[in-house]
Design an enzyme around this catalytic site. Structure first.
Site, PDB file in Angstrom:
ATOM      1  N   GLU A   1      46.009  51.818 -36.038  1.00 13.73           N
ATOM      2  CA  GLU A   1      46.122  52.872 -35.016  1.00 13.73           C
ATOM      3  C   GLU A   1      46.105  52.248 -33.621  1.00 13.73           C
ATOM      4  O   GLU A   1      47.112  52.283 -32.907  1.00 13.73           O
ATOM      5  CB  GLU A   1      44.978  53.894 -35.168  1.00 13.73           C
ATOM      6  CG  GLU A   1      45.121  54.785 -36.413  1.00 13.73           C
ATOM      7  CD  GLU A   1      43.942  55.742 -36.630  1.00 13.73           C
ATOM      8  OE1 GLU A   1      42.787  55.299 -36.559  1.00 13.73           O
ATOM      9  OE2 GLU A   1      44.210  56.934 -36.871  1.00 13.73           O
TER      10      GLU A   1
ATOM     11  N   LEU B   1      49.675  58.954 -42.603  1.00 20.86           N
ATOM     12  CA  LEU B   1      49.704  60.275 -42.013  1.00 20.86           C
ATOM     13  C   LEU B   1      48.590  60.371 -40.977  1.00 20.86           C
ATOM     14  O   LEU B   1      47.398  60.349 -41.323  1.00 20.86           O
ATOM     15  CB  LEU B   1      49.521  61.372 -43.076  1.00 20.86           C
ATOM     16  CG  LEU B   1      49.972  62.707 -42.471  1.00 20.86           C
ATOM     17  CD1 LEU B   1      51.451  62.896 -42.733  1.00 20.86           C
ATOM     18  CD2 LEU B   1      49.171  63.820 -42.965  1.00 20.86           C
TER      19      LEU B   1
HETATM   20  P1  AHG Z   1      43.872  60.278 -39.263  1.00 21.49           P
HETATM   21  O1  AHG Z   1      44.289  61.686 -39.513  1.00 21.49           O
HETATM   22  O2  AHG Z   1      44.934  59.275 -39.554  1.00 21.49           O
HETATM   23  O3  AHG Z   1      42.569  59.950 -39.961  1.00 21.49           O
HETATM   24  O4  AHG Z   1      43.652  60.108 -37.694  1.00 21.49           O
HETATM   25  C1  AHG Z   1      43.072  61.126 -36.983  1.00 21.49           C
HETATM   26  C2  AHG Z   1      42.601  60.548 -35.703  1.00 21.49           C
HETATM   27  C3  AHG Z   1      43.618  60.651 -34.580  1.00 21.49           C
HETATM   28  O5  AHG Z   1      44.877  61.093 -34.974  1.00 21.49           O
HETATM   29  C4  AHG Z   1      43.026  61.633 -33.618  1.00 21.49           C
HETATM   30  O6  AHG Z   1      43.213  61.234 -32.288  1.00 21.49           O
HETATM   31  C5  AHG Z   1      41.565  61.636 -33.984  1.00 21.49           C
HETATM   32  O7  AHG Z   1      41.469  61.274 -35.347  1.00 21.49           O
HETATM   33  C6  AHG Z   1      40.967  62.995 -33.812  1.00 21.49           C
HETATM   34  O8  AHG Z   1      39.581  62.805 -34.004  1.00 21.49           O
HETATM   35  P2  AHG Z   1      38.613  64.088 -33.951  1.00 21.49           P
HETATM   36  O9  AHG Z   1      38.936  64.866 -35.172  1.00 21.49           O
HETATM   37  O10 AHG Z   1      37.227  63.486 -33.951  1.00 21.49           O
HETATM   38  O11 AHG Z   1      38.943  64.812 -32.682  1.00 21.49           O
HETATM   39 MN    MN Z   2      45.286  58.247 -37.734  1.00 25.59          MN
HETATM   40 MN    MN Z   3      45.800  58.854 -41.419  1.00 26.63          MN
END
Ligand code: AHG
Ligand code: MN
Ligand code: MN
Ligand code: MN
Length: 328
Positions: A273, A108
């Site tokens: 990713e 996710l």
């Molecule tokens: P994930 O929810 O799988 O951990 O990934 C989140 C990632 C990516 O989707 C997004 O571009 C980035 O985190 C956002 O980071 P910030 O919250 O630091 O903006």
């Molecule tokens: Mn992610």
């Molecule tokens: Mn994730």
């Protein structure tokens, strides 16, 4: 009737047995994605709640992270895979010992957006497995992204979309409840060379290295500064949503390393990713680097290794590289 995903996958495989296994794996992922979509659209207060643990990368796991991980692990167990590597599991999980593929997955993506009804997604990367990996499983997810046999992502938004590549262009499919499956929506996407939008979490500005600050300063100055035009900014906070927008209308995405603890190499993970996103972007004529080096050439230190990530319109990604190479 537009050709279905099945017809597309068939056309990509020919008689190649390994490609057919990649296609079978993607079909199984689609089944899990539809189940997850049905859970998301049904709502559920608990989805955005903390599950009560943190994952290997230190993220607090949300309930839906764990639900998604279980759904895609079931799909992986039904697929010709020797190993399953997930953001939500510390170690790679051994599956079918004689299988020729491994899959790394972000079950996710965009978890911080779960309770806000913003698009979220699932990102997957399919890699080969040969004797050296069976002998030493720690090598499976240390393969360079250039070795991927297939990669893509689902977006759970107003539409359920699958964006994928098996190395021959990047294609988009939309889930059609009426059709009962995924149907072709866009084939062979080509990212436009000129960017008019940039995506970055600007709240980290004070933490960036000077070349990145200078590059962003010049974007903000637009045509009053050294750039030939004004720029717009978009930041969804779900990598899959920012990537899809850039595939459709060009632009540049940056998640650079920064001075925060644990973020020297940025926040995003290389194996599940950056690599799959880079695979889709490069097969759409764009570029993806860590600022200077192509993402697909990087050797991961392990399943949860992080990397700075810059991707999008080729000309703009190359410009970032020049700011870093020649900071004067
Ligand atoms: P994930 O929810 O799988 O951990 O990934 C989140 C990632 C990516 O989707 C997004 O571009 C980035 O985190 C956002 O980071 P910030 O919250 O630091 O903006
Ligand atoms: Mn992610
Ligand atoms: Mn994730
Ligand atoms: Mn996470």
């Amino acid at each position: 009737m537009a050709s279905s995903l099945d017809a597309h996958l068939g056309s990509q495989c020919g008689s190649d047995p390994v490609k057919r296994q990649v296609a079978d794996t993607i079909r199984n992922l689609c089944g899990a994605a539809v189940k997850l979509r049905n859970k998301i659209i049904a709502g559920g207060e608990g989805h955005g709640q903390a599950h009560g643990a943190t994952n290997a990368g230190g993220d607090v796991q949300k309930e839906l992270d764990v639900v998604a991980d279980r759904l895609f692990m079931e799909a992986a167990e039904a697929s010709p895979l020797a190993f399953f590597g997930s953001e939500e599991q510390d170690e790679a999980v051994p599956l079918k010992p004689d299988a020729s593929l491994a899959m790394a997955i972000d079950p996710l993506d965009g978890s911080s957006n779960i309770e806000t009804n913003v698009s979220i997604g699932t990102i997957f990367s399919i890699l080969p497995v040969d004797e050296e990996h069976r002998a030493d499983p720690s090598k499976v997810f240390r393969q360079k992204g250039s070795r991927q046999l297939g990669a893509g992502f689902f977006i759970y938004g107003p539409q359920l979309l699958l964006v994928m590549s098996m190395g021959n262009g990047t294609h988009v499919f939309i889930f059609s409840p009426a059709f009962g499956g995924f149907v072709e929506m866009k084939t062979s996407i080509a990212i436009v060379d000129k960017a008019k939008e940039f995506a970055i979490n600007a709240s980290n500005y004070r933490q960036w290295d000077q070349p990145i600050r200078s590059y962003i300063d010049d974007l903000l100055a637009g045509s009053e500064g050294p750039r030939e035009r004004d720029f717009n900014m978009r930041w969804v906070g779900s990598l899959v949503a920012d990537c899809y927008r850039i595939l459709l209308r060009g632009g540049i995405f940056l998640y650079p390393g920064d001075g925060r603890k644990g973020y020297a190499k940025g926040r995003l993970r290389l194996v599940y990713e950056a690599n799959p996103i880079a695979f889709c972007v490069e097969h759409a004529g764009g570029r993806a680097t860590d600022g200077t080096t192509p993402i697909l050439d990087l050797e991961p230190e392990g399943l949860h290794d992080r990397t700075p990530l810059v991707f999008g319109s080729k000309r703009e990604v190359e410009r970032v590289g020049r700011y870093i190479a020649d900071p004067s």
